[in-house]
Each structure stands twice: as C-alpha cells, then as structure tokens.
Design a protein around this motif. Structure first.
Motif, PDB file in Angstrom:
ATOM      1  N   VAL A   1       0.583  -1.107  -0.019  1.00 48.10           N
ATOM      2  CA  VAL A   1       0.355   0.083  -0.043  1.00 48.10           C
ATOM      3  C   VAL A   1       0.847   1.075   0.152  1.00 48.10           C
ATOM      4  O   VAL A   1       1.959   1.179   0.373  1.00 48.10           O
ATOM      5  CB  VAL A   1      -1.053   0.281   1.840  1.00 48.10           C
ATOM      6  N   THR A   2       0.036   2.353  -0.926  1.00 47.13           N
ATOM      7  CA  THR A   2       1.045   3.728  -1.071  1.00 47.13           C
ATOM      8  C   THR A   2      -0.428   4.302   0.684  1.00 47.13           C
ATOM      9  O   THR A   2      -0.960   4.536  -0.258  1.00 47.13           O
ATOM     10  CB  THR A   2       1.611   4.401  -2.312  1.00 47.13           C
ATOM     11  N   LEU A   3       0.458   4.593   1.283  1.00 46.66           N
ATOM     12  CA  LEU A   3      -0.132   5.538   1.913  1.00 46.66           C
ATOM     13  C   LEU A   3      -0.237   7.307   1.778  1.00 46.66           C
ATOM     14  O   LEU A   3       0.727   7.469   1.878  1.00 46.66           O
ATOM     15  CB  LEU A   3       0.195   5.542   3.762  1.00 46.66           C
ATOM     16  N   ALA A   4      -1.189   8.106   1.754  1.00 45.42           N
ATOM     17  CA  ALA A   4      -0.808   9.156   1.134  1.00 45.42           C
ATOM     18  C   ALA A   4      -1.877  10.444   2.032  1.00 45.42           C
ATOM     19  O   ALA A   4      -3.271   9.741   1.979  1.00 45.42           O
ATOM     20  CB  ALA A   4      -1.296   9.429  -0.383  1.00 45.42           C
ATOM     21  N   GLY A   5      -1.595  10.826   2.499  1.00 42.83           N
ATOM     22  CA  GLY A   5      -2.481  11.839   3.531  1.00 42.83           C
ATOM     23  C   GLY A   5      -2.227  13.411   2.745  1.00 42.83           C
ATOM     24  O   GLY A   5      -0.780  13.559   2.846  1.00 42.83           O
ATOM     25  N   HIS A   6      -2.850  14.352   3.231  1.00 40.28           N
ATOM     26  CA  HIS A   6      -3.201  15.644   3.498  1.00 40.28           C
ATOM     27  C   HIS A   6      -2.969  15.930   4.385  1.00 40.28           C
ATOM     28  O   HIS A   6      -4.203  15.913   5.513  1.00 40.28           O
ATOM     29  CB  HIS A   6      -3.986  16.159   2.384  1.00 40.28           C
ATOM     30  N   ASP A   7      -2.317  17.615   4.878  1.00 39.89           N
ATOM     31  CA  ASP A   7      -2.592  17.997   5.974  1.00 39.89           C
ATOM     32  C   ASP A   7      -3.010  17.051   7.593  1.00 39.89           C
ATOM     33  O   ASP A   7      -2.179  16.260   7.698  1.00 39.89           O
ATOM     34  CB  ASP A   7      -4.274  19.035   6.037  1.00 39.89           C
ATOM     35  N   ILE A   8      -3.719  17.266   8.407  1.00 37.55           N
ATOM     36  CA  ILE A   8      -4.227  16.058   9.678  1.00 37.55           C
ATOM     37  C   ILE A   8      -3.957  14.632   8.923  1.00 37.55           C
ATOM     38  O   ILE A   8      -3.805  14.079   9.402  1.00 37.55           O
ATOM     39  CB  ILE A   8      -5.559  16.755  10.570  1.00 37.55           C
ATOM     40  N   GLY A   9      -4.727  14.256   7.765  1.00 32.22           N
ATOM     41  CA  GLY A   9      -4.633  12.993   7.598  1.00 32.22           C
ATOM     42  C   GLY A   9      -3.192  12.412   6.932  1.00 32.22           C
ATOM     43  O   GLY A   9      -2.526  11.851   7.124  1.00 32.22           O
ATOM     44  N   ALA A  10      -1.971  13.157   6.928  1.00 28.72           N
ATOM     45  CA  ALA A  10      -0.336  13.039   6.201  1.00 28.72           C
ATOM     46  C   ALA A  10       0.195  12.642   7.831  1.00 28.72           C
ATOM     47  O   ALA A  10       1.306  12.008   8.301  1.00 28.72           O
ATOM     48  CB  ALA A  10       0.115  14.624   5.737  1.00 28.72           C
TER      49      ALA A  10
ATOM     50  N   ARG B   1       5.319   2.891   0.127  1.00 30.36           N
ATOM     51  CA  ARG B   1       5.609   4.389  -0.055  1.00 30.36           C
ATOM     52  C   ARG B   1       4.106   4.698   0.866  1.00 30.36           C
ATOM     53  O   ARG B   1       2.959   4.372   1.442  1.00 30.36           O
ATOM     54  CB  ARG B   1       4.939   4.651  -0.664  1.00 30.36           C
ATOM     55  N   ALA B   2       4.905   6.049   1.266  1.00 28.18           N
ATOM     56  CA  ALA B   2       4.302   7.187   2.220  1.00 28.18           C
ATOM     57  C   ALA B   2       4.419   8.831   0.908  1.00 28.18           C
ATOM     58  O   ALA B   2       5.352   8.939   0.676  1.00 28.18           O
ATOM     59  CB  ALA B   2       4.324   6.882   3.498  1.00 28.18           C
ATOM     60  N   VAL B   3       3.054   9.243   1.436  1.00 26.45           N
ATOM     61  CA  VAL B   3       3.196  11.433   0.481  1.00 26.45           C
ATOM     62  C   VAL B   3       2.426  11.531   1.959  1.00 26.45           C
ATOM     63  O   VAL B   3       1.407  11.083   2.323  1.00 26.45           O
ATOM     64  CB  VAL B   3       2.205  10.542  -0.433  1.00 26.45           C
ATOM     65  N   LEU B   4       3.218  12.299   1.562  1.00 24.79           N
ATOM     66  CA  LEU B   4       2.939  13.937   3.241  1.00 24.79           C
ATOM     67  C   LEU B   4       2.262  14.591   2.242  1.00 24.79           C
ATOM     68  O   LEU B   4       3.349  15.379   1.145  1.00 24.79           O
ATOM     69  CB  LEU B   4       3.683  13.862   3.998  1.00 24.79           C
ATOM     70  N   MET B   5       1.392  15.456   2.490  1.00 27.48           N
ATOM     71  CA  MET B   5       1.213  16.592   1.905  1.00 27.48           C
ATOM     72  C   MET B   5       0.221  17.986   2.748  1.00 27.48           C
ATOM     73  O   MET B   5      -0.431  17.599   3.202  1.00 27.48           O
ATOM     74  CB  MET B   5      -0.390  16.171   0.349  1.00 27.48           C
ATOM     75  N   ASN B   6       1.108  18.761   2.233  1.00 28.93           N
ATOM     76  CA  ASN B   6       0.509  20.326   2.784  1.00 28.93           C
ATOM     77  C   ASN B   6       0.829  20.284   4.363  1.00 28.93           C
ATOM     78  O   ASN B   6      -0.357  20.671   4.875  1.00 28.93           O
ATOM     79  CB  ASN B   6      -0.308  20.460   1.963  1.00 28.93           C
ATOM     80  N   ILE B   7       2.137  19.538   5.056  1.00 32.13           N
ATOM     81  CA  ILE B   7       1.619  19.157   6.776  1.00 32.13           C
ATOM     82  C   ILE B   7       3.218  19.412   7.262  1.00 32.13           C
ATOM     83  O   ILE B   7       4.136  19.453   6.443  1.00 32.13           O
ATOM     84  CB  ILE B   7       0.921  18.097   7.030  1.00 32.13           C
ATOM     85  N   VAL B   8       3.216  20.126   8.408  1.00 34.52           N
ATOM     86  CA  VAL B   8       4.107  20.135   9.336  1.00 34.52           C
ATOM     87  C   VAL B   8       3.529  18.802  10.535  1.00 34.52           C
ATOM     88  O   VAL B   8       2.307  18.718  10.731  1.00 34.52           O
ATOM     89  CB  VAL B   8       3.990  21.621  10.169  1.00 34.52           C
ATOM     90  N   ILE B   9       4.763  18.072  10.798  1.00 35.98           N
ATOM     91  CA  ILE B   9       4.380  17.436  12.195  1.00 35.98           C
ATOM     92  C   ILE B   9       4.783  17.380  12.978  1.00 35.98           C
ATOM     93  O   ILE B   9       6.344  18.062  13.256  1.00 35.98           O
ATOM     94  CB  ILE B   9       5.440  16.181  11.200  1.00 35.98           C
ATOM     95  N   PRO B  10       4.021  17.180  14.382  1.00 39.00           N
ATOM     96  CA  PRO B  10       4.001  17.186  15.418  1.00 39.00           C
ATOM     97  C   PRO B  10       5.557  16.973  16.095  1.00 39.00           C
ATOM     98  O   PRO B  10       5.661  16.035  16.040  1.00 39.00           O
ATOM     99  CB  PRO B  10       3.401  17.161  16.244  1.00 39.00           C
ATOM    100  N   GLY B  11       6.583  18.578  16.376  1.00 42.95           N
ATOM    101  CA  GLY B  11       7.379  17.099  17.120  1.00 42.95           C
ATOM    102  C   GLY B  11       8.944  17.472  15.855  1.00 42.95           C
ATOM    103  O   GLY B  11      10.041  17.557  16.454  1.00 42.95           O
TER     104      GLY B  11
END
Length: 282
Positions: free
Chosen positions: A79-88, A104-114
């Motif tokens: 699986v490729t897991l793709a998240g936008h904003d909170i989903g990322a 794989r993973a796709v992280l879109m338009n997000i800052v990650i806590p920490g």
C-alpha cells in the motif's frame, strides 16, 4: 468507516487520508485520474462525514491503528498511504508505529508535530487557528452555526487563488462536519498536538520506506526545509516536490498535477481519461 474506491482491486493500492476541513471527497478527482492505473481508495476519517463513529481518541498514533486495521480488513497489500494536512500526520504516525508495513507514503501540505519546522509554525502568529482549535468547547460554540463561512475563510486565504477549492467541494466539506460530533472531532485533532509531539519525539527509529513530501509552491514555507526535518528524525528515503500554482489545498487546486506526481512516485502509468468511476461503500 466510509470508503470510496476506483480502479482494479488487483492493481497497486493507494489509500488517501483527508485533512481539515475536508472529507474523502478531497480526493474524488484523484480516484478518477488514477483509476485506470491503481486501486485508489479514500476514506472519511472516524467521526467525519459518513464515518459517524468517532475514534477513541484523536491522537494520530491511535488514528493510525484504525487505518492499519482498515487496510488489514480490506486485504490491501503493498500500500501507498497518502495523507493531506491532518491525514499526513496520521500517515507519519503510521510509518512510525508500523515500520516496513507500507510500500510508500506521501505527505502533503503538513508540518509534523515535533519535527522541524514545527516550533516555528506553532509560534507563528499567523497560524492562530492551531491554538484556537485546541481550546476546549469554545470553537464549537462559535463555529457551529457558521460552519460553511468559517471553512470558506481558510479555503480563501490558504489557496493560491480564492476559487482554488470549488463550491461543490466546499458544500461537501461543510456537510461532512455539520453534526456536532463531527465538528468536535475536527477540532479534537488539534487538541492532541501536544500528545502527538510527545509520541513523535519519543520514536526516532530509522524508517527506510520511500516517502514523498508534496507542498504547493504558493503555501508559505520552503518544501526543502520540511524534507530536511523529516530526514533529521530518521526518514532515510524522503524526497520533495512542489506544485506550481497551488497553495495549501493541493488535491482540490491541482489534482491533475498531483496525480501525475503520485503516479510517478508509485511507478505506474497514469491514464488521463479514466474509464473507472469511483464507488462508495461503508
């Protein structure tokens, strides 16, 4: 949980996780665009839209367990897991909690806590809504009778163009958060940022999974800095892409460009005139 899907179940799978204030329909056009080349799926996160039952808690590690169980029950592999904003943020928590589980993973338009530049973002006075949404009960009290208007403010100022998020999407998103429980769930994601930061800071294992960080070029902040931040906390195989003419809401603002980038990342052929329409089920 409510699931929408398109394409061949035997094709490579990509599962999309929406952010705030969105629903699965943020990726409806992506399902169509990728439907001839992939098994494309999108969900309403627990408590939102047609997934009416909220999660036990709204920290991203717990939400990642829900996504993991969904993937297991659907029998999805590679699986490729793709998240936008909170989903990322949920996709990042998934990478940490289940290392090696994703292709794989796709992280879109997000800052990650920490994760850098988290500190700069949370102390930026222009990002006032992080703190406001974290206040117990008050946001629900002030927003509940004005959901569409409140959401419109963010679509207008965070998109590259004021019409970047179309009216049909805005109406769908407002409906998805119209129930008091749904509105509370959306604000609840912000109320768990301190816990998310603690979870992310404690887990610094190396992650070899290929990760793509995507950011609209018109959104403030340099994508390269976000990529460096992810590498610094152990993501060994992360790359970044910027999308011209897009702000924060990339799936709505530039779905075709995003579909092309995702298809390249997955190593599949993207068909621009898809024959598979999405179907939805719960």
């Amino acid at each position: 949980m409510h699931v929408a899907e398109a394409g061949d179940p035997d094709a490579p799978a990509i599962l999309f996780l929406h952010g705030w204030p969105e629903s699965w329909q943020a990726f409806e056009r992506m399902l169509y665009l990728l439907g001839d080349s992939a098994h494309a799926l999108a969900i309403d996160l627990p408590g939102i839209g047609e997934s009416p039952v909220p999660a036990r808690t709204n920290d991203k590690r717990t939400l990642a367990t829900y996504v993991h169980e969904l993937i297991r029950q659907l029998g999805l592999e590679s699986v490729t897991l793709a998240g936008h904003d909170i989903g990322a943020q949920i996709a990042y928590a998934y990478l940490r909690k289940y290392p090696g589980d994703l292709a794989r993973a796709v992280l879109m338009n997000i800052v990650i806590p920490g994760v850098d530049p988290w500190s700069d973002v949370v102390h930026n006075r222009h990002i006032w809504h992080f703190a406001f949404h974290a206040v117990p009960e008050l946001p629900e009290l002030l927003v509940s009778d004005h959901v569409r208007e409140y959401f419109d403010y963010f679509y207008d100022i965070l998109s590259a163009r004021r019409d970047g998020v179309p009216p049909s999407a805005r109406e769908a998103y407002a409906r998805a958060y119209s129930r008091p429980e749904a509105l509370r769930t959306g604000f609840g994601w912000y109320r768990e940022f301190d816990r998310d930061e603690k979870d992310n800071s404690e887990d610094v294992r190396t992650v070899q999974t290929p990760v793509l960080y995507v950011r609209g070029q018109e959104e403030p902040g340099e994508a390269t800095r976000y990529v460096r931040g992810l590498r610094a906390v152990g993501l060994q195989n992360v790359s970044g892409r910027s999308i011209l003419g897009s702000g924060h809401f990339v799936p709505d603002e530039r779905p075709e460009e995003l579909a092309k980038i995702v298809a390249e990342f997955m190593g599949i052929q993207r068909i621009t005139t898809p024959s598979h329409r999405a179907r939805a089920w719960t």
